[in-house]
Design a protein around this motif. Sequence first.
Motif, PDB file in Angstrom:
ATOM      1  N   CYS A   1       0.876  -1.595  -0.032  1.00 54.29           N
ATOM      2  CA  CYS A   1       0.462   0.545  -0.180  1.00 54.29           C
ATOM      3  C   CYS A   1       0.739   0.795   0.105  1.00 54.29           C
ATOM      4  O   CYS A   1       0.935   2.163  -0.988  1.00 54.29           O
ATOM      5  N   ASN A   2       2.258   1.047   0.703  1.00 55.81           N
ATOM      6  CA  ASN A   2       2.851   2.849   0.252  1.00 55.81           C
ATOM      7  C   ASN A   2       3.829   2.589  -0.429  1.00 55.81           C
ATOM      8  O   ASN A   2       3.504   4.173  -0.963  1.00 55.81           O
ATOM      9  N   LEU A   3       4.201   1.563  -0.872  1.00 54.21           N
ATOM     10  CA  LEU A   3       4.350   1.822  -2.932  1.00 54.21           C
ATOM     11  C   LEU A   3       3.449   2.542  -3.652  1.00 54.21           C
ATOM     12  O   LEU A   3       3.740   3.024  -4.237  1.00 54.21           O
ATOM     13  N   GLY A   4       1.905   2.031  -3.921  1.00 48.23           N
ATOM     14  CA  GLY A   4       1.040   2.267  -4.454  1.00 48.23           C
ATOM     15  C   GLY A   4       0.493   4.042  -4.192  1.00 48.23           C
ATOM     16  O   GLY A   4       0.814   4.931  -4.527  1.00 48.23           O
ATOM     17  N   TYR A   5       1.081   4.718  -2.891  1.00 56.91           N
ATOM     18  CA  TYR A   5       0.578   5.573  -2.121  1.00 56.91           C
ATOM     19  C   TYR A   5       2.380   6.598  -3.108  1.00 56.91           C
ATOM     20  O   TYR A   5       2.455   7.606  -3.392  1.00 56.91           O
ATOM     21  N   MET A   6       3.313   6.315  -3.283  1.00 54.60           N
ATOM     22  CA  MET A   6       4.707   5.997  -3.467  1.00 54.60           C
ATOM     23  C   MET A   6       4.423   7.090  -4.788  1.00 54.60           C
ATOM     24  O   MET A   6       5.062   8.071  -5.889  1.00 54.60           O
ATOM     25  N   GLU A   8       1.540   6.461  -6.393  1.00 55.09           N
ATOM     26  CA  GLU A   8       0.734   8.318  -6.469  1.00 55.09           C
ATOM     27  C   GLU A   8       1.436   9.421  -7.258  1.00 55.09           C
ATOM     28  O   GLU A   8       0.716  10.325  -7.134  1.00 55.09           O
ATOM     29  N   ASN A   9       1.814   9.510  -5.693  1.00 54.59           N
ATOM     30  CA  ASN A   9       2.196  10.665  -5.045  1.00 54.59           C
ATOM     31  C   ASN A   9       3.402  11.055  -6.117  1.00 54.59           C
ATOM     32  O   ASN A   9       3.841  12.816  -5.525  1.00 54.59           O
ATOM     33  N   GLY A  10       3.772  10.389  -6.606  1.00 56.07           N
ATOM     34  CA  GLY A  10       6.018  10.123  -7.015  1.00 56.07           C
ATOM     35  C   GLY A  10       6.602  11.206  -5.952  1.00 56.07           C
ATOM     36  O   GLY A  10       7.489  12.107  -6.102  1.00 56.07           O
ATOM     37  N   ARG A  11       6.521  10.170  -4.847  1.00 61.93           N
ATOM     38  CA  ARG A  11       7.940  10.561  -3.882  1.00 61.93           C
ATOM     39  C   ARG A  11       8.502   9.502  -3.912  1.00 61.93           C
ATOM     40  O   ARG A  11       8.246   7.946  -3.991  1.00 61.93           O
ATOM     41  N   GLY A  12       9.755   9.503  -4.621  1.00 65.95           N
ATOM     42  CA  GLY A  12      10.982   8.907  -4.028  1.00 65.95           C
ATOM     43  C   GLY A  12      10.493   8.079  -5.995  1.00 65.95           C
ATOM     44  O   GLY A  12      12.195   7.640  -5.943  1.00 65.95           O
ATOM     45  N   VAL A  13       9.568   7.671  -6.402  1.00 75.44           N
ATOM     46  CA  VAL A  13       9.417   7.149  -7.593  1.00 75.44           C
ATOM     47  C   VAL A  13       9.020   8.450  -8.832  1.00 75.44           C
ATOM     48  O   VAL A  13       8.540   9.277  -8.504  1.00 75.44           O
ATOM     49  N   THR A  14       8.690   7.730 -10.480  1.00 74.73           N
ATOM     50  CA  THR A  14       7.970   8.668 -11.178  1.00 74.73           C
ATOM     51  C   THR A  14       6.585   8.662 -11.377  1.00 74.73           C
ATOM     52  O   THR A  14       6.338   7.112 -10.959  1.00 74.73           O
ATOM     53  N   GLN A  15       5.693   9.245 -11.012  1.00 71.71           N
ATOM     54  CA  GLN A  15       4.431   9.254 -10.274  1.00 71.71           C
ATOM     55  C   GLN A  15       4.069   8.516 -11.530  1.00 71.71           C
ATOM     56  O   GLN A  15       4.027   8.881 -13.128  1.00 71.71           O
ATOM     57  N   SER A  16       3.060   7.570 -11.194  1.00 69.08           N
ATOM     58  CA  SER A  16       2.322   6.794 -12.124  1.00 69.08           C
ATOM     59  C   SER A  16       0.984   6.355 -11.244  1.00 69.08           C
ATOM     60  O   SER A  16       1.273   5.171 -10.483  1.00 69.08           O
ATOM     61  N   TYR A  17       0.283   6.948 -11.809  1.00 69.30           N
ATOM     62  CA  TYR A  17      -1.385   6.106 -11.398  1.00 69.30           C
ATOM     63  C   TYR A  17      -1.505   4.584 -11.334  1.00 69.30           C
ATOM     64  O   TYR A  17      -1.793   3.603 -11.007  1.00 69.30           O
ATOM     65  N   ALA A  18      -1.133   4.561 -12.291  1.00 68.21           N
ATOM     66  CA  ALA A  18      -1.158   2.860 -13.364  1.00 68.21           C
ATOM     67  C   ALA A  18      -0.601   2.098 -12.205  1.00 68.21           C
ATOM     68  O   ALA A  18      -0.884   1.539 -12.101  1.00 68.21           O
ATOM     69  N   ASP A  19       0.611   2.477 -11.899  1.00 69.78           N
ATOM     70  CA  ASP A  19       1.472   2.126 -10.743  1.00 69.78           C
ATOM     71  C   ASP A  19       1.129   1.578  -9.332  1.00 69.78           C
ATOM     72  O   ASP A  19       0.737   0.533  -8.855  1.00 69.78           O
ATOM     73  N   ALA A  20       0.717   3.007  -9.048  1.00 71.34           N
ATOM     74  CA  ALA A  20      -0.271   2.866  -7.837  1.00 71.34           C
ATOM     75  C   ALA A  20      -0.879   1.645  -7.863  1.00 71.34           C
ATOM     76  O   ALA A  20      -1.457   1.093  -6.430  1.00 71.34           O
ATOM     77  N   VAL A  21      -1.813   1.891  -8.775  1.00 76.01           N
ATOM     78  CA  VAL A  21      -3.460   0.724  -9.290  1.00 76.01           C
ATOM     79  C   VAL A  21      -2.843  -0.500  -8.853  1.00 76.01           C
ATOM     80  O   VAL A  21      -3.392  -1.308  -8.239  1.00 76.01           O
ATOM     81  N   TYR A  22      -2.238  -0.912  -9.269  1.00 72.14           N
ATOM     82  CA  TYR A  22      -0.824  -2.088  -9.262  1.00 72.14           C
ATOM     83  C   TYR A  22      -1.038  -2.429  -7.498  1.00 72.14           C
ATOM     84  O   TYR A  22      -1.433  -3.645  -7.444  1.00 72.14           O
ATOM     85  N   TRP A  23      -0.181  -1.810  -7.061  1.00 74.01           N
ATOM     86  CA  TRP A  23       0.439  -1.417  -6.143  1.00 74.01           C
ATOM     87  C   TRP A  23      -1.081  -1.743  -4.760  1.00 74.01           C
ATOM     88  O   TRP A  23      -1.187  -2.681  -3.616  1.00 74.01           O
TER      89      TRP A  23
END
Length: 80
Positions: A1-6, A8-23
């Motif tokens: 869940c925390n990785l999804g938040y990261m 979603e918000n581009g925290r330390g990673v390139t922002q990606s809603y698709a990746d957020a949804v995956y996590w």
Amino acid sequence: CNLGYMYENGRGVTQSYADAVYWYRKAAEQGHALGQANLGYCYYYGKGVEINKQEAYRLIKLAADQGNEWSKKFLAEHTF
């Protein structure tokens, strides 16, 4: 869940809603209330997925039933 938040918000990673949804989905499938709530939020607003208010309600209700206060408030304040 925390990785999804990261993602979603581009925290330390390139922002990606698709990746957020995956996590978020990974967490939600394991019964994680915040993962369910966050995935439901994505469905409600169409972030990384098509808008699906029925699925949003189902997921956010699951989180609310586990005691997640944000989900309870979201359900009370939004229409589905």
